[in-house]
Design an enzyme around this catalytic site. Structure first.
Site, short mmCIF file in Angstrom:
data_model
loop_
_atom_site.label_atom_id
_atom_site.label_comp_id
_atom_site.label_asym_id
_atom_site.label_seq_id
_atom_site.Cartn_x
_atom_site.Cartn_y
_atom_site.Cartn_z
N TYR A 156 21.25 1.74 44.98
CA TYR A 156 21.10 1.88 43.52
C TYR A 156 19.65 2.16 43.15
O TYR A 156 19.34 3.14 42.46
CB TYR A 156 21.60 0.61 42.80
CG TYR A 156 21.08 0.49 41.38
CD1 TYR A 156 21.51 1.37 40.39
CD2 TYR A 156 20.13 -0.47 41.04
CE1 TYR A 156 21.02 1.29 39.09
CE2 TYR A 156 19.63 -0.57 39.75
CZ TYR A 156 20.08 0.32 38.78
OH TYR A 156 19.58 0.24 37.49
N SER A 157 18.73 1.29 43.62
CA SER A 157 17.35 1.47 43.17
C SER A 157 16.72 2.73 43.76
O SER A 157 15.87 3.36 43.12
CB SER A 157 16.51 0.21 43.45
OG SER A 157 16.62 -0.21 44.77
N LYS B 84 17.81 5.48 41.45
CA LYS B 84 17.04 5.45 40.21
C LYS B 84 15.61 5.93 40.45
O LYS B 84 15.04 6.67 39.64
CB LYS B 84 17.01 4.04 39.60
CG LYS B 84 18.32 3.54 39.04
CD LYS B 84 18.87 4.35 37.88
CE LYS B 84 18.05 4.24 36.60
NZ LYS B 84 18.70 4.90 35.45
N THR C 279 14.50 1.47 35.66
CA THR C 279 14.52 0.05 35.99
C THR C 279 13.28 -0.37 36.78
O THR C 279 12.68 0.46 37.47
CB THR C 279 15.79 -0.27 36.82
OG1 THR C 279 15.70 -1.58 37.35
CG2 THR C 279 15.94 0.69 38.00
N ASP C 280 12.95 -1.65 36.68
CA ASP C 280 11.82 -2.16 37.47
C ASP C 280 12.14 -2.19 38.97
O ASP C 280 11.25 -2.31 39.80
CB ASP C 280 11.41 -3.57 36.99
CG ASP C 280 12.53 -4.60 37.05
OD1 ASP C 280 13.67 -4.26 37.42
OD2 ASP C 280 12.25 -5.78 36.72
N GLU C 281 13.44 -2.06 39.31
CA GLU C 281 13.82 -2.16 40.73
C GLU C 281 13.27 -1.02 41.57
O GLU C 281 13.29 -1.10 42.80
CB GLU C 281 15.34 -2.20 40.86
CG GLU C 281 15.94 -3.43 40.22
CD GLU C 281 17.38 -3.63 40.59
OE1 GLU C 281 17.85 -3.07 41.58
OE2 GLU C 281 18.04 -4.39 39.87
#
Ligand code: NAD
Ligand code: TDX
Length: 334
Positions: A150-151, A154, A122-124
């Site tokens: 979360y980020s 990831k 993800t971009d996050e």
């Protein structure tokens, strides 16, 4: 490729990707490994399950199962994750387990059996950007600055894949995509939550000022990008995927209200998300220039209308979850 393994293929993007490949390449055998958490839905796959598409219900942290399935496959496309920021702020444990330990389990197996691996991210992982729309965008060289559990999980999984590429020669690529929308997205997420709120007689809920910007891409454009990277991407590379779809949350909500023939102010402002990222924006020139990928859904309003129609036509798909999702949000004043 004769057989591919899709992890998380009963979730939103994984199931759309499974449909994409099943239609484009009916000769390829697709094995889906999914734990069927609250976010996974067997019904997302019923129309393709059969001779060429199989669902294995299991956990990506289960080493013997992962070894067996990876061994049988030519390539692994890894979607499985705990994916919702708000949940990660309440209970981060499953995010660490699935997103970090699960990815570790998969790349160990892919290294052991020397299999092609694509990691969906993800971009996050890059944190956020200032709100000014003309400002910079994320590129593959942007610094990792994750803001939420979360980020961060990831970002950790991306780092593991990068280290396995360098230290063990893992045949892997990574994609970091912006916010997806389209059919089969869980109703905890922003766009389906607002559509199903209206359809069930509730008022849409906007966090804080509503000025936060997300960069929207239709899920089918994401599927095509992943297929292009899997089949033609350079091993070891990271590709950013986005469709120049920047819009504030307030503007998206007002578009939903207009398309669903509701008054423009028929929504509630609720408690903001702690640590709420301000703006995401993707510079997708690498995948566009190198692989010739380009988004086909360039008109957000018509993509959104199609998505609204899907939720209107599939009320049995979401209705049984709606009360529970809204009760969870209500406990959090959201
Ligand atoms: P989702 O929550 O809809 O689906 C996740 C799927 O993974 C579910 O089917 C769930 O049952 C399965 N799963 C969870 N834990 C598992 C485990 N331990 N073992 C096996 N299966 C498990 O998520 P999504 O929105 O489809 O996202 C898919 C991937 O794409 C994620 O890796 C996410 O980080 C990434 N991504 C999502 C977006 C977005 O806008 N939704 C954008 C960029 C990247
Ligand atoms: O009810 C809501 N009201 C609201 O204003 C909800 C659920 C969200 N929001 C805001 C928060 C975000 O600014 O809308 C925006 C989008 O929220 P989410 O749908 O939760 O997505 P986001 O947090 O941006 O993360 C999504 O994109 C990147 C996916 O959930 C991630 O899995 C992906 O990595």
């Amino acid at each position: 490729m004769k057989c591919i393994l899709i992890t998380g293929g009963a979730g939103f993007i994984g199931s759309n990707f499974a449909h994409y490949v099943a239609e484009l390449h009916p000769e390829i055998r697709i094995v889906i490994l999914d734990k069927l958490t609250y976010a996974g839905n067997f019904r997302n796959l019923v129309d393709i399950l059969g001779k060429h598409v199989e669902l294995v219900v299991g956990d990506i942290c289960d080493v013997p199962l992962v070894n067996k399935l990876v061994h049988q496959s030519d390539a692994i496309i890894h979607f499985a994750a705990e994916s919702h920021n708000d949940n990660s702020l309440v209970n981060p444990w499953s995010f660490m387990q699935t997103n970090i330990v699960g990815t570790y389990t998969l790349i160990q197996a892919a290294t052991k059996y020397n299999k092609r691996f694509h990691h969906v991210s993800t971009d996050e992982v890059y944190g956020d950007l200032p709100l000014d729309m003309d400002n910079e965008k994320f590129t593959p060289d942007s610094q990792y600055r994750p803001s939420s559990p979360y980020s961060a999980s990831k970002a950790s999984s991306d780092m593991l894949v990068r280290a396995w590429i360098r230290s063990f020669g893992l045949q892997a690529t990574i994609s970091n995509c912006s916010n997806n929308y389209g059919p089969y997205q869980h109703i905890e997420k922003f766009i389906p939550r607002q559509i199903t709120n209206i359809l069930s007689g509730r008022r849409p809920k906007l966090y804080g000022s509503g000025n936060n910007v997300r960069d929207w891409i239709h899920v089918n454009d994401h599927s095509a990008a992943i297929w292009d990277i899997l089949t033609r991407g350079r091993i070891g590379e990271t590709y950013l995927v986005g469709a120049d779809g920047e819009m504030s949350n307030k503007a998206v909500l007002e578009m939903i209200l207009k398309l669903m023939k509701q008054p423009q102010n028929a929504y509630d402002i609720v408690k903001d998300r702690p640590g709420h990222d301000l703006r995401y924006a993707i510079d997708a020139s690498k995948i566009r220039d190198e692989l010739g990928w380009q988004p086909l859904y360039t008109d957000f309003q018509s993509g959104l209308q199609e998505t609204i129609n899907w939720y209107m036509d599939h009320q049995d798909w979401w209705q049984m979850d709606k009360n529970k999702v809204e009760m969870t949000y209500a406990r959090n004043n959201q």
